[in-house]
Enzyme design. Sequence first.
Site, mmCIF file in Angstrom:
data_model
loop_
_atom_site.group_PDB
_atom_site.id
_atom_site.type_symbol
_atom_site.label_atom_id
_atom_site.label_comp_id
_atom_site.label_asym_id
_atom_site.label_seq_id
_atom_site.Cartn_x
_atom_site.Cartn_y
_atom_site.Cartn_z
ATOM 1 N N SER A 9 0.674 -1.383 0.230
ATOM 2 C CA SER A 9 -0.159 0.159 0.340
ATOM 3 C C SER A 9 0.904 1.230 -0.200
ATOM 4 O O SER A 9 1.991 1.689 0.983
ATOM 5 C CB SER A 9 -0.738 0.292 1.219
ATOM 6 O OG SER A 9 -1.299 0.959 1.433
ATOM 7 N N HIS A 34 -1.049 -1.217 -4.184
ATOM 8 C CA HIS A 34 -2.860 -1.308 -4.093
ATOM 9 C C HIS A 34 -2.556 0.323 -3.106
ATOM 10 O O HIS A 34 -1.933 1.262 -2.353
ATOM 11 C CB HIS A 34 -2.350 -2.080 -2.186
ATOM 12 C CG HIS A 34 -3.849 -1.244 -1.512
ATOM 13 N ND1 HIS A 34 -5.248 -1.728 -1.642
ATOM 14 C CD2 HIS A 34 -4.451 -0.947 -0.735
ATOM 15 C CE1 HIS A 34 -6.571 -1.450 -0.981
ATOM 16 N NE2 HIS A 34 -5.753 -0.605 -0.205
ATOM 17 N N ASP A 36 -4.816 3.741 -1.494
ATOM 18 C CA ASP A 36 -5.925 4.315 -0.995
ATOM 19 C C ASP A 36 -6.195 5.967 -1.102
ATOM 20 O O ASP A 36 -5.295 6.600 -1.375
ATOM 21 C CB ASP A 36 -5.402 4.036 0.351
ATOM 22 C CG ASP A 36 -5.412 3.097 1.071
ATOM 23 O OD1 ASP A 36 -6.567 1.404 1.176
ATOM 24 O OD2 ASP A 36 -3.718 2.898 0.922
ATOM 25 N N MET A 38 -8.838 8.795 -0.565
ATOM 26 C CA MET A 38 -9.215 9.195 1.044
ATOM 27 C C MET A 38 -9.883 10.276 0.593
ATOM 28 O O MET A 38 -9.299 11.654 0.325
ATOM 29 C CB MET A 38 -8.627 9.018 2.301
ATOM 30 C CG MET A 38 -8.031 7.773 2.257
ATOM 31 S SD MET A 38 -7.456 7.405 4.584
ATOM 32 C CE MET A 38 -6.862 6.044 3.943
ATOM 33 N N HIS A 66 -8.515 1.456 -3.870
ATOM 34 C CA HIS A 66 -9.470 1.008 -3.463
ATOM 35 C C HIS A 66 -10.041 3.049 -2.643
ATOM 36 O O HIS A 66 -9.394 3.905 -2.056
ATOM 37 C CB HIS A 66 -8.948 0.621 -1.802
ATOM 38 C CG HIS A 66 -9.828 0.871 -0.033
ATOM 39 N ND1 HIS A 66 -8.201 0.188 0.125
ATOM 40 C CD2 HIS A 66 -11.001 0.743 0.087
ATOM 41 C CE1 HIS A 66 -9.635 0.221 1.472
ATOM 42 N NE2 HIS A 66 -10.778 0.309 1.406
ATOM 43 N N MET A 68 -12.068 4.938 -1.014
ATOM 44 C CA MET A 68 -12.554 5.513 0.766
ATOM 45 C C MET A 68 -13.065 6.371 0.428
ATOM 46 O O MET A 68 -13.015 7.783 1.326
ATOM 47 C CB MET A 68 -12.007 5.442 1.558
ATOM 48 C CG MET A 68 -11.122 3.964 2.179
ATOM 49 S SD MET A 68 -9.641 3.437 2.884
ATOM 50 C CE MET A 68 -8.606 3.980 1.163
ATOM 51 N N MET A 136 -11.489 -4.942 5.251
ATOM 52 C CA MET A 136 -10.700 -4.669 6.218
ATOM 53 C C MET A 136 -10.562 -5.534 7.907
ATOM 54 O O MET A 136 -11.409 -5.316 8.583
ATOM 55 C CB MET A 136 -11.265 -3.142 6.560
ATOM 56 C CG MET A 136 -12.041 -2.264 5.288
ATOM 57 S SD MET A 136 -10.284 -1.765 4.647
ATOM 58 C CE MET A 136 -9.135 -0.889 5.709
ATOM 59 N N ASP A 174 -7.479 -6.524 4.293
ATOM 60 C CA ASP A 174 -6.413 -4.749 3.949
ATOM 61 C C ASP A 174 -5.922 -4.580 5.388
ATOM 62 O O ASP A 174 -7.419 -3.901 5.809
ATOM 63 C CB ASP A 174 -7.068 -4.094 3.420
ATOM 64 C CG ASP A 174 -6.423 -2.693 3.211
ATOM 65 O OD1 ASP A 174 -5.095 -2.305 3.300
ATOM 66 O OD2 ASP A 174 -7.179 -1.391 2.777
HETATM 67 C C1 DX5 Z 1 -6.666 1.845 5.615
HETATM 68 C C2 DX5 Z 1 -6.093 1.312 4.002
HETATM 69 C C3 DX5 Z 1 -4.712 0.532 4.021
HETATM 70 C C4 DX5 Z 1 -3.421 0.790 4.470
HETATM 71 C C5 DX5 Z 1 -3.241 -0.316 5.196
HETATM 72 O O1 DX5 Z 1 -7.424 2.942 5.288
HETATM 73 O O2 DX5 Z 1 -7.054 0.759 3.032
HETATM 74 O O3 DX5 Z 1 -4.938 -0.037 2.732
HETATM 75 O O4 DX5 Z 1 -2.339 1.495 3.748
HETATM 76 O O5 DX5 Z 1 -1.795 -0.288 6.397
HETATM 77 P P1 DX5 Z 1 -1.078 -0.766 6.624
HETATM 78 O O6 DX5 Z 1 -0.337 -1.848 6.237
HETATM 79 O O7 DX5 Z 1 -0.009 0.026 7.183
HETATM 80 O O8 DX5 Z 1 -1.829 -1.416 8.428
HETATM 81 ZN ZN ZN Z 2 -6.296 0.176 1.801
#
Ligand code: DX5
Ligand code: ZN
Length: 213
Positions: A9, A34, A36, A38, A66, A68, A136, A174
Site C-alpha cells: 500500500s 494498492h 488508497d 480517501m 481502494h 474510501m 478491512m 487490508d
Molecule cells: C487503511 C488502508 C490500508 C492501509 C494499510 O485505511 O485501506 O490500505 O494503507 O496500511 P497498513 O498495512 O500499514 O495497516
Molecule cells: Zn486500502
Amino acid sequence: MSEIKVAPSVLAADPLCLAEEIATVKDAGADLLHLDIMDGHFVPNLTFGVEAARRMKQLGLPLDIHLMVDCLDWAISAFSGSAEYLTVHAEATPHLHRTLQYIKSLGLKSGVALNPSTPPDFLPFVADQVDLVLIMTVNPGWGGQAFIPEMVDKVSWVRRFIVERGLSAEIEVDGGVTADNARILREAGASILVAGSYVFKAAHRQAAISRLR
Ligand code: DX5
Ligand code: ZN
C-alpha cells in the site's frame, strides 16, 4: 489455490520519493500496487488524486485502487483509466449492485470493501457483480494500525461462500497485515494481502514480501 498475491500500500511509502518507493516494491516482487483514495468525508483523511494515480500506473504495476470516498460515481469515472481493480465500500452507497455493475461496464475488475463492523451476509445478492471482496482488518483511514483478529472469521466465512458457489472472486485483506498474521489469513482463505507499513518500513522489502507468501 494459486500463490498468494501481495499488494504493497503506497500510503506507507515516503511521499517525497514515490517513484523510487514504488520501483523498489516492483523490483521486490509485488503483484499489485494498492492505492488508497480517501476524501476527508467517508474517512477523515486525504490521500492521492487522479493525476497521481495516472502517473503511478505508468510505473508498471497494476493498480488496485481502494476508494474510501462518498462521491462514488465521480470517483469511479475519474480513476477508471488507472485501475486494474476498482473497489468501493459497501457502506458508501445504498445502490451497491448498480455501482458494481457500473465498474464492470467500464471493463474493470470490481471490488467491494467491508468495514470491520459490516457483516458479509449481503454478498449472495451482489455475487454476480463482484471480482474481489476486500475485508478491512482495521478501520479505514490510516496506515499503521493494529490488526483486528476477529476479522479472520469473516475471511473464512467469505471463502466458504465463494467455494460453495463455485465463484472465482479474490479475497483481499487490508490493514495491519504482517508476517505474524499472514499465515492465518492465507489459511482462512485470503488470496491477496495488502501490506503498507510492513513492506515499506522493512529494511529488506523483498524479504518482507516473501515472508507474506
Ligand atoms: C487503511 C488502508 C490500508 C492501509 C494499510 O485505511 O485501506 O490500505 O494503507 O496500511 P497498513 O498495512 O500499514 O495497516
Ligand atoms: Zn486500502
